[in-house]
Design a protein around this motif. Structure first.
Motif, PDB file in Angstrom:
ATOM      1  N   ASP A  21     103.943  17.825 -33.063  1.00 43.22           N
ATOM      2  CA  ASP A  21     105.102  16.992 -33.411  1.00 43.22           C
ATOM      3  C   ASP A  21     106.246  17.801 -34.028  1.00 43.22           C
ATOM      4  O   ASP A  21     106.625  17.572 -35.185  1.00 43.22           O
ATOM      5  CB  ASP A  21     104.665  15.884 -34.363  1.00 43.22           C
ATOM      6  N   PRO A  22     106.812  18.748 -33.290  1.00 41.27           N
ATOM      7  CA  PRO A  22     107.886  19.585 -33.856  1.00 41.27           C
ATOM      8  C   PRO A  22     109.125  18.810 -34.273  1.00 41.27           C
ATOM      9  O   PRO A  22     109.798  19.205 -35.228  1.00 41.27           O
ATOM     10  CB  PRO A  22     108.198  20.564 -32.711  1.00 41.27           C
ATOM     11  N   LEU A  23     109.419  17.699 -33.607  1.00 38.99           N
ATOM     12  CA  LEU A  23     110.600  16.921 -33.979  1.00 38.99           C
ATOM     13  C   LEU A  23     110.454  16.326 -35.377  1.00 38.99           C
ATOM     14  O   LEU A  23     111.405  16.321 -36.168  1.00 38.99           O
ATOM     15  CB  LEU A  23     110.842  15.806 -32.960  1.00 38.99           C
ATOM     16  N   ALA A  24     109.243  15.837 -35.682  1.00 39.10           N
ATOM     17  CA  ALA A  24     109.019  15.272 -37.008  1.00 39.10           C
ATOM     18  C   ALA A  24     108.964  16.360 -38.078  1.00 39.10           C
ATOM     19  O   ALA A  24     109.278  16.102 -39.244  1.00 39.10           O
ATOM     20  CB  ALA A  24     107.727  14.469 -37.019  1.00 39.10           C
ATOM     21  N   LEU A  25     108.576  17.583 -37.687  1.00 38.80           N
ATOM     22  CA  LEU A  25     108.478  18.675 -38.654  1.00 38.80           C
ATOM     23  C   LEU A  25     109.817  19.353 -38.910  1.00 38.80           C
ATOM     24  O   LEU A  25     109.943  20.103 -39.884  1.00 38.80           O
ATOM     25  CB  LEU A  25     107.466  19.715 -38.162  1.00 38.80           C
ATOM     26  N   ALA A  26     110.795  19.100 -38.054  1.00 33.24           N
ATOM     27  CA  ALA A  26     112.100  19.731 -38.234  1.00 33.24           C
ATOM     28  C   ALA A  26     112.712  19.448 -39.603  1.00 33.24           C
ATOM     29  O   ALA A  26     113.194  20.379 -40.269  1.00 33.24           O
ATOM     30  CB  ALA A  26     113.050  19.304 -37.110  1.00 33.24           C
ATOM     31  N   PRO A  27     112.710  18.202 -40.084  1.00 35.52           N
ATOM     32  CA  PRO A  27     113.251  17.952 -41.425  1.00 35.52           C
ATOM     33  C   PRO A  27     112.469  18.670 -42.515  1.00 35.52           C
ATOM     34  O   PRO A  27     113.050  19.150 -43.505  1.00 35.52           O
ATOM     35  CB  PRO A  27     113.146  16.435 -41.578  1.00 35.52           C
ATOM     36  N   ILE A  28     111.135  18.756 -42.360  1.00 39.37           N
ATOM     37  CA  ILE A  28     110.316  19.463 -43.345  1.00 39.37           C
ATOM     38  C   ILE A  28     110.656  20.948 -43.336  1.00 39.37           C
ATOM     39  O   ILE A  28     110.731  21.600 -44.382  1.00 39.37           O
ATOM     40  CB  ILE A  28     108.825  19.233 -43.058  1.00 39.37           C
ATOM     41  N   PHE A  29     110.874  21.492 -42.150  1.00 37.38           N
ATOM     42  CA  PHE A  29     111.276  22.893 -42.045  1.00 37.38           C
ATOM     43  C   PHE A  29     112.607  23.124 -42.748  1.00 37.38           C
ATOM     44  O   PHE A  29     112.798  24.151 -43.420  1.00 37.38           O
ATOM     45  CB  PHE A  29     111.382  23.285 -40.571  1.00 37.38           C
ATOM     46  N   LEU A  30     113.524  22.182 -42.599  1.00 36.59           N
ATOM     47  CA  LEU A  30     114.813  22.308 -43.279  1.00 36.59           C
ATOM     48  C   LEU A  30     114.639  22.324 -44.794  1.00 36.59           C
ATOM     49  O   LEU A  30     115.305  23.093 -45.495  1.00 36.59           O
ATOM     50  CB  LEU A  30     115.732  21.148 -42.871  1.00 36.59           C
ATOM     51  N   VAL A  31     113.737  21.496 -45.292  1.00 35.07           N
ATOM     52  CA  VAL A  31     113.515  21.441 -46.733  1.00 35.07           C
ATOM     53  C   VAL A  31     112.906  22.741 -47.241  1.00 35.07           C
ATOM     54  O   VAL A  31     113.319  23.283 -48.260  1.00 35.07           O
ATOM     55  CB  VAL A  31     112.605  20.244 -47.097  1.00 35.07           C
ATOM     56  N   THR A  32     111.909  23.251 -46.515  1.00 33.26           N
ATOM     57  CA  THR A  32     111.230  24.462 -46.970  1.00 33.26           C
ATOM     58  C   THR A  32     112.140  25.682 -46.956  1.00 33.26           C
ATOM     59  O   THR A  32     111.903  26.641 -47.699  1.00 33.26           O
ATOM     60  CB  THR A  32     110.004  24.762 -46.099  1.00 33.26           C
ATOM     61  N   THR A  33     113.150  25.668 -46.102  1.00 34.60           N
ATOM     62  CA  THR A  33     114.017  26.846 -45.970  1.00 34.60           C
ATOM     63  C   THR A  33     115.454  26.552 -46.394  1.00 34.60           C
ATOM     64  O   THR A  33     116.373  27.279 -46.012  1.00 34.60           O
ATOM     65  CB  THR A  33     114.011  27.338 -44.507  1.00 34.60           C
ATOM     66  N   SER A  34     115.650  25.508 -47.177  1.00 35.86           N
ATOM     67  CA  SER A  34     117.008  25.126 -47.574  1.00 35.86           C
ATOM     68  C   SER A  34     117.695  26.197 -48.405  1.00 35.86           C
ATOM     69  O   SER A  34     118.924  26.290 -48.420  1.00 35.86           O
ATOM     70  CB  SER A  34     116.968  23.807 -48.356  1.00 35.86           C
ATOM     71  N   TRP A  35     116.923  27.013 -49.091  1.00 34.74           N
ATOM     72  CA  TRP A  35     117.461  28.056 -49.958  1.00 34.74           C
ATOM     73  C   TRP A  35     117.698  29.366 -49.216  1.00 34.74           C
ATOM     74  O   TRP A  35     118.327  30.280 -49.737  1.00 34.74           O
ATOM     75  CB  TRP A  35     116.466  28.333 -51.091  1.00 34.74           C
ATOM     76  N   ALA A  36     117.171  29.484 -47.989  1.00 39.74           N
ATOM     77  CA  ALA A  36     117.152  30.758 -47.272  1.00 39.74           C
ATOM     78  C   ALA A  36     118.418  30.974 -46.455  1.00 39.74           C
ATOM     79  O   ALA A  36     119.085  30.030 -46.029  1.00 39.74           O
ATOM     80  CB  ALA A  36     115.941  30.823 -46.352  1.00 39.74           C
ATOM     81  N   ALA A  37     118.732  32.244 -46.236  1.00 37.88           N
ATOM     82  CA  ALA A  37     119.839  32.615 -45.346  1.00 37.88           C
ATOM     83  C   ALA A  37     119.415  32.332 -43.904  1.00 37.88           C
ATOM     84  O   ALA A  37     118.217  32.222 -43.615  1.00 37.88           O
ATOM     85  CB  ALA A  37     120.172  34.086 -45.513  1.00 37.88           C
ATOM     86  N   PRO A  38     120.380  32.205 -42.978  1.00 35.22           N
ATOM     87  CA  PRO A  38     120.033  31.897 -41.579  1.00 35.22           C
ATOM     88  C   PRO A  38     119.010  32.851 -40.977  1.00 35.22           C
ATOM     89  O   PRO A  38     118.076  32.410 -40.294  1.00 35.22           O
ATOM     90  CB  PRO A  38     121.385  31.989 -40.863  1.00 35.22           C
ATOM     91  N   HIS A  39     119.154  34.170 -41.216  1.00 35.94           N
ATOM     92  CA  HIS A  39     118.203  35.113 -40.627  1.00 35.94           C
ATOM     93  C   HIS A  39     116.820  34.973 -41.270  1.00 35.94           C
ATOM     94  O   HIS A  39     115.797  35.148 -40.601  1.00 35.94           O
ATOM     95  CB  HIS A  39     118.697  36.551 -40.760  1.00 35.94           C
ATOM     96  N   GLU A  40     116.779  34.637 -42.553  1.00 34.04           N
ATOM     97  CA  GLU A  40     115.500  34.405 -43.214  1.00 34.04           C
ATOM     98  C   GLU A  40     114.833  33.146 -42.682  1.00 34.04           C
ATOM     99  O   GLU A  40     113.610  33.100 -42.496  1.00 34.04           O
ATOM    100  CB  GLU A  40     115.697  34.299 -44.722  1.00 34.04           C
ATOM    101  N   ARG A  41     115.625  32.129 -42.414  1.00 35.85           N
ATOM    102  CA  ARG A  41     115.090  30.883 -41.848  1.00 35.85           C
ATOM    103  C   ARG A  41     114.487  31.138 -40.479  1.00 35.85           C
ATOM    104  O   ARG A  41     113.415  30.612 -40.148  1.00 35.85           O
ATOM    105  CB  ARG A  41     116.196  29.837 -41.770  1.00 35.85           C
ATOM    106  N   ARG A  42     115.152  31.969 -39.674  1.00 32.82           N
ATOM    107  CA  ARG A  42     114.603  32.299 -38.361  1.00 32.82           C
ATOM    108  C   ARG A  42     113.281  33.047 -38.489  1.00 32.82           C
ATOM    109  O   ARG A  42     112.340  32.810 -37.721  1.00 32.82           O
ATOM    110  CB  ARG A  42     115.613  33.127 -37.563  1.00 32.82           C
ATOM    111  N   GLN A  43     113.201  33.953 -39.464  1.00 23.49           N
ATOM    112  CA  GLN A  43     111.965  34.708 -39.671  1.00 23.49           C
ATOM    113  C   GLN A  43     110.816  33.799 -40.088  1.00 23.49           C
ATOM    114  O   GLN A  43     109.685  33.951 -39.615  1.00 23.49           O
ATOM    115  CB  GLN A  43     112.191  35.796 -40.730  1.00 23.49           C
ATOM    116  N   VAL A  44     111.110  32.856 -40.976  1.00 25.62           N
ATOM    117  CA  VAL A  44     110.079  31.921 -41.413  1.00 25.62           C
ATOM    118  C   VAL A  44     109.579  31.097 -40.232  1.00 25.62           C
ATOM    119  O   VAL A  44     108.365  30.925 -40.042  1.00 25.62           O
ATOM    120  CB  VAL A  44     110.620  30.990 -42.519  1.00 25.62           C
TER     121      VAL A  44
END
Length: 217
Positions: free
Chosen positions: A23-46
């Motif tokens: 269910d990647p669509l449902a996890l997208a908001p959770i991913f945003l929360v977990t990486t809200s503090w990260a820079a774009p390149h860090e978010r991609r790495q995560v």
């Protein structure tokens, strides 16, 4: 399913089952929360690290899952029934929003700690959100249906495809979330939950028939 003979419907069923559970669509908001503090390149790495780890776990169980069951003395029909029941419970949680509520608390806690960037990719993203008990159970069940080298290769390809799609969703999480909105996300989650419930019932029914045949009932 005979070895080497795989219908398009079999491939679509396998893809749909795993895609709905991950269910990647449902996890997208959770991913945003977990990486809200990260820079774009860090978010991609995560995101990349999370899907690679989760994909690796599912691939291992697609190849060695049956052997693990034999060592533990668990029959494939019994595991299929258990996996179907577990998938039905996940579907129940999706329909009634309990999965998202349960996942949110530890996610927010982890996202506040920027020094644990790598740990976030492993927990909670890779495990248990992407490759949790439901996904692992479904993978083992599907591995019993996709027998032989060709079947294993196809199942691994499906897992890789789903993880690639998941990474793409993570990359586009912010614009997708704005486009879908809360209402669209709720509707999509409910529909996917109903679909997963139907698939789970089918798996349980097939498992019961196989279990009864195995035990001469």
């Amino acid at each position: 399913m005979a070895s080497g003979a795989f219908a398009i419907s079999d491939l679509l069923t396998a893809f749909t089952t795993l895609f709905v559970i991950v269910d990647p669509l449902a996890l997208a908001p959770i991913f945003l929360v977990t990486t809200s503090w990260a820079a774009p390149h860090e978010r991609r790495q995560v995101g990349l690290r999370a899907v690679v780890i989760a994909g690796g776990i599912l691939i291992v169980f697609s190849v060695a899952g049956s052997a693990i069951l034999r060592i533990l003395g668990i029959s494939l029909p019994a595991f299929r029934i258990a996996g179907g029941l577990l998938m039905f419970w996940i579907a129940f949680e999706m329909v009634f929003s309990r999965r998202e509520d349960r996942a949110a608390a530890p996610v927010i806690e982890q996202a506040a700690r920027a020094d644990e960037l790598r740990r976030i990719a492993v927990f909670p993203l890779a495990v248990p959100l992407l490759s949790g008990p439901g996904a692992i159970s479904a993978t083992v069940v599907l591995a019993t249906q996709f027998s032989g080298v060709a079947g294993q290769a196809l199942l691994i390809a499906i897992i890789v495809l789903i993880m690639a799609i998941t990474y793409g969703v993570f990359r586009a999480a912010a614009p997708i979330d704005r486009l879908v909105g809360d209402t669209g996300r709720v509707i999509a989650t409910r529909l996917l939950g109903v679909l997963l419930a139907a698939l789970a019932v089918q798996i349980v029914g097939d498992g019961i028939r196989a279990f009864m045949k195995l035990n001469g009932l």
